[in-house]
Design an enzyme around this catalytic site. Structure first.
Site, PDB file in Angstrom:
ATOM      1  N   LYS A   1      34.074   2.426  -8.864  1.00 21.19           N
ATOM      2  CA  LYS A   1      33.208   3.022  -8.620  1.00 21.19           C
ATOM      3  C   LYS A   1      32.103   1.745  -8.484  1.00 21.19           C
ATOM      4  O   LYS A   1      32.838   0.143  -9.354  1.00 21.19           O
ATOM      5  CB  LYS A   1      31.990   3.043  -9.024  1.00 21.19           C
TER       6      LYS A   1
ATOM      7  N   GLU B   1      24.104  19.905 -20.070  1.00 18.36           N
ATOM      8  CA  GLU B   1      22.965  20.165 -20.906  1.00 18.36           C
ATOM      9  C   GLU B   1      22.906  21.306 -21.254  1.00 18.36           C
ATOM     10  O   GLU B   1      22.114  21.210 -22.263  1.00 18.36           O
ATOM     11  CB  GLU B   1      21.366  20.317 -19.188  1.00 18.36           C
TER      12      GLU B   1
ATOM     13  N   ARG C   1      18.262  23.388 -16.250  1.00 19.43           N
ATOM     14  CA  ARG C   1      19.308  23.297 -16.616  1.00 19.43           C
ATOM     15  C   ARG C   1      19.789  24.543 -17.897  1.00 19.43           C
ATOM     16  O   ARG C   1      20.765  24.966 -17.788  1.00 19.43           O
ATOM     17  CB  ARG C   1      20.814  22.620 -16.353  1.00 19.43           C
TER      18      ARG C   1
END
Length: 621
Positions: free
Chosen positions: A276, A361, A389
C-alpha cells in the site's frame, strides 16, 4: 509520455510489454500529482497499479466484469477507461466520483463504497451469466482488510459450490484503513512470509512460461507441494482453487496468473501481495495517513492545510482517554478505524480495554452487547454510514436486552467528497424506530464532552451523533446539565422558533441573525435529544410561536421533524410547522457547504424559506 497513449478502454493492450513498467510509474506520478491538489484515496491506488493494468490487458472490458470491493482502489481503472482528464475534479461536485459509478462508464459494472460485498455481487453476476447462456469473465477484487467482514465468508461458502469460472483476486497488503488484525490477517501473514514458496513458485513458472500443458500436468503435484508450505489450505479446503501468493507488482506474472485463473471451471482465488502506497515514500511509510488523504505537499507528504482548531474527533479522543482513567468499566471498540475515530490515544493508554475487530460492524455491536452484559461500559466509535451494516444487531442484541452500549456515531450528516455511499444521513431515522434506544446530538464541542460522560453512566442503549471536522465553539455560555429527554432553550424571543438538532444549531444561529436583520423575531432551542423528544417543552412553547421550524442534518423521512409534527398533530396544536432536512434522495459528492446549498438546508436557503412562509401566513390573515 506513455500515459498519453491511454485515452479509452482497451488502449492499454496496445502498449508494448517493455513499456509497462514506465506506464506504471507514470500512473503513480499522475496520481500523486493530482491527489496532492484534490485529496482522495492515494495509498490504496498506488498499491494496485500493476494489478489493474494486468486485469485490463487480460480481460475484455466492458464485456468482462470487474467488481471492486469498497472501490477506493479504482483510480487506475478510471485512468485506463478514458477518465484521466477528469481527475482535476475528482470527488468535487459535478466531477467524477472516487468510487466506481455505473453512471460514469460501462466498465464500472457495480457501484460500491462499503466493504466485503464484492464476492457476493460477483457471484450473482456469474449465476446470471450462466442462466442467460452468456460467456464472459467475472472478477471480484477484495482486499485482506475487507476479508475480515463476515459477508465475504458467507459469499465464499456459496462460491465453493460453483462448477463454472469465477475469479476472486485477494489484494493482500496487510492493511484495511489501519493495519489488518485478527485470525485471517495472521493466516495471510504466514503465507506472505513464505519466501521460499513464493520465490520457488515464481522461478518454476518463469522456466515453464508458455508451456501450458506442462503447467497443467504439475497442478496436482503443486497442490500437494503447497500442503507443506500453506498450513490449513483454508481456501482449498472450502472447495475454492487457490493460486498464489504472487508478487502483485510483477505485471507480466499477474497477466499470466489471470489467464491461468480464467481456465479454472470453479471459483478460484488469486492471492497477490502488494504494498500500500507503493512508489511514494511518505505513503509507503504512513499508509493509514494516505488512505484518504487531504491535499498535501508532494515533497514531504505534509498536509497542505494545517488544522488549527479542534475537530469533534479530537474532543471525543480526549474525553474517552479521561473516562478510561476515571472508570475501569469503560472500554472502546472500533471496526478498523482507530485513527479515524480518535481512539488511538485510548488504545495506547488502555490496550487491554481497546478492541479493533476489523471491518465487522455487526460483530462489533454484538461484541459490545456481550461486554455490557458482563458489566463493562463499551463505547463503539463508528462512522454513521458504516453503522447501517449492524442494524439487526442493534435491535436484537442491544435494544431488545436494554443493554448499556454507547454508540459514538462519527461523520454524521453530510460528509462530502465520498458521496452517496458515505453520507451519514439515515442514522436518526433508523435508530429512532428502535425501542429502548436513546439518541443525542451535541450543539458544540463542550456538549459532546458532556454527552459522552452522561452516556457511559446511562443504564441503557444510547447513541451520540456528531459531524466530521471542526467542532463548533460557539454558544460557550450555554451549558446546562444534560437531562434525559430535555431540550435546551437558548434564545427566547417569540415569533419563529428554530428547533435544531446537533450540527444544525450552528446553522440556526446564522439563520436567526439573517432573520433579525429583517426585523423578524426568532427563538432558538437546542433539541439535544432526538429520542425521546422533549414533548413537554415543545407543547409548552407551541402557542407562543406561530411557526416552528425543525432543523436536522438527516433525511426528513422518519427524522426529528416528523416526530415534532406528529406530536403537534396528536395534541391538536394549530401551530404551523416547517421541517428542514434532507429530502428523500441519495446525495452526491461535493463539499458539505456546496451540498447544503444544493439541498436548501444552508442558512441563506432556510432564512428565505422561513420568510416566504411567514409572508404566506400573513397573506391568509
Amino acid at each position: 509520455m506513455i500515459l498519453d497513449k491511454i485515452n479509452k478502454t482497451g488502449d492499454v493492450k496496445n502498449i508494448p510489454e517493455n513499456e509497462l513498467p514506465m506506464l506504471s510509474q507514470e500512473i503513480r506520478d499522475f496520481l500523486v500529482q493530482k491527489l496532492s491538489v484534490t485529496g482522495g484515496h492515494l495509498a490504496s491506488n498506488l498499491g494496485t497499479v500493476e494489478l489493474t493494468i494486468a486485469l485490463h490487458r487480460s480481460l475484455n472490458l466492458p464485456e468482462d466484469k470487474i467488481v471492486w470491493d469498497v472501490g477506493h482502489q479504482c483510480y487506475t481503472h478510471k485512468i485506463l477507461t478514458g477518465r484521466k482528464n477528469d481527475f482535476d475534479n475528482l470527488r468535487k461536485f459535478g466531477g467524477i466520483s472516487g468510487f466506481p459509478k455505473k453512471s460514469e462508464s460501462d466498465t464500472d459494472c457495480f457501484d460500491t463504497g462499503h466493504s466485503s460485498n464484492s464476492i457476493s455481487a460477483g457471484l450473482g453476476m456469474v449465476k446470471a451469466r450462466d442462466l442467460r447462456g452468456e460467456d464472459y469473465t467475472v472478477v471480484s477484487v477484495i482486499g485482506d482488510g475487507a476479508l475480515t467482514g463476515g459477508m465475504a465468508y458467507e459469499a465464499l461458502n456459496n462460491a465453493a459450490k460453483l462448477e463454472t469460472n469465477f475469479i476472486i483476486i485477494l489484494n493482500d497488503n496487510n492493511m484495511s484503513i489501519s493495519e489488518s488484525i485478527g485470525g485471517m490477517s495472521k493466516y495471510l501473514g504466514h503465507i506472505r512470509t513464505m519466501d521460499g514458496y513464493l520465490n520457488l513458485k515464481a522461478d518454476v513458472y518463469k522456466q515453464l512460461s508458455g508451456q501450458t500443458r506442462v503447467i497443467e500436468k504439475i497442478r496436482h503435484v503443486k497442490n500437494n507441494f503447497k500442503q507443506f508450505f500453506v498450513p490449513g489450505m483454508l481456501f482449498e479446503n472450502l472447495g475454492i482453487t487457490y493460486l498464489g501468493p504472487i508478487d502483485g507488482h510483477n505485471e507480466a506474472l499477474l497477466e499470466h496468473e489471470i489467464q491461468e485463473a480464467k481456465k479454472v471451471k470453479k471459483a478460484v482465488i488469486l492471492h497477490v501481495i502488494t504494498k500500500k502506497g507503493k512508489g511514494y515514500e511518505p505513503a509507503e511509510k504512513h499508509p493509514s495517513r494516505f488512505h484518504g488523504a487531504e491535499p498535501f505537499n508532494i515533497e514531504n507528504g505534509i498536509p497542505a492545510h494545517h488544522r488549527k482548531v479542534a475537530a469533534y474527533q479530537d474532543i471525543f479522543s480526549t474525553v474517552m482517554w479521561k473516562l478510561g482513567e476515571r472508570d475501569p468499566r469503560v472500554c472502546a471498540i472500533t471496526a478498523a478505524m482507530a485513527d479515524g475515530t480518535g481512539l488511538k490515544r485510548f488504545r495506547n493508554k488502555f490496550p487491554d480495554r481497546f478492541f479493533d475487530v476489523g471491518i465487522s460492524e455487526e460483530h462489533a455491536v454484538t461484541f459490545a452487547a456481550g461486554l455490557a452484559e458482563g458489566g463493562m461500559r463499551p463505547v463503539f466509535a463508528v462512522y454513521s454510514t458504516f453503522l447501517q451494516r449492524a442494524y439487526d444487531q442493534i435491535i436484537e442484541d442491544v435494544c431488545l436486552q436494554n443493554l448499556p452500549v454507547v454508540l459514538a456515531i462519527d461523520r454524521a450528516g453530510l460528509v462530502g467528497s465520498d458521496g452517496e455511499t458515505h453520507q451519514g444521513i439515515f442514522d436518526l431515522s433508523y435508530l429512532s424506530s428502535m425501542p429502548n434506544m436513546h439518541i443525542m446530538a451535541p450543539k458544540n464541542k463542550w456538549e459532546l464532552s458532556d454527552m459522552l460522560k452522561f452516556a457511559v453512566n446511562f443504564d441503557g442503549p444510547i447513541a451520540i451523533r456528531y459531524p466530521r471536522g471542526e467542532a463548533y465553539a460557539g454558544l460557550v455560555d450555554w451549558r446546562a446539565p444534560i437531562e434525559m429527554g430535555k431540550a435546551e432553550p437558548i434564545f427566547e424571543e417569540g415569533g419563529v422558533l428554530l428547533l435544531a438538532v446537533g450540527s444544525m444549531v450552528k446553522t440556526a444561529v446564522m439563520v436567526r441573525e439573517i432573520l433579525a436583520a429583517q426585523g423578524i423575531a426568532c427563538s432558538l432551542t437546542n433539541a439535544r435529544f432526538v429520542k425521546p423528544i422533549d414533548e413537554e417543552y415543545i407543547l409548552s412553547v407551541a402557542d407562543k410561536h406561530p411557526l416552528i421550524v425543525t432543523m436536522e442534518e438527516n433525511v426528513l423521512s422518519g427524522g426529528f421533524g416528523e416526530k415534532v409534527r406528529s406530536l403537534l398533530g396528536e395534541k391538536g396544536c394549530n401551530t404551523k410547522i416547517m421541517n428542514i432536512g434532507i429530502p428523500d434522495q441519495f446525495v452526491t459528492h461535493g463539499s458539505p457547504d456546496t451540498l447544503m446549498a444544493m439541498l436548501g438546508i444552508d442558512e441563506k436557503s432556510i432564512a428565505q424559506k422561513i420568510k416566504a412562509e411567514l409572508d404566506r401566513m400573513e397573506d391568509k390573515r
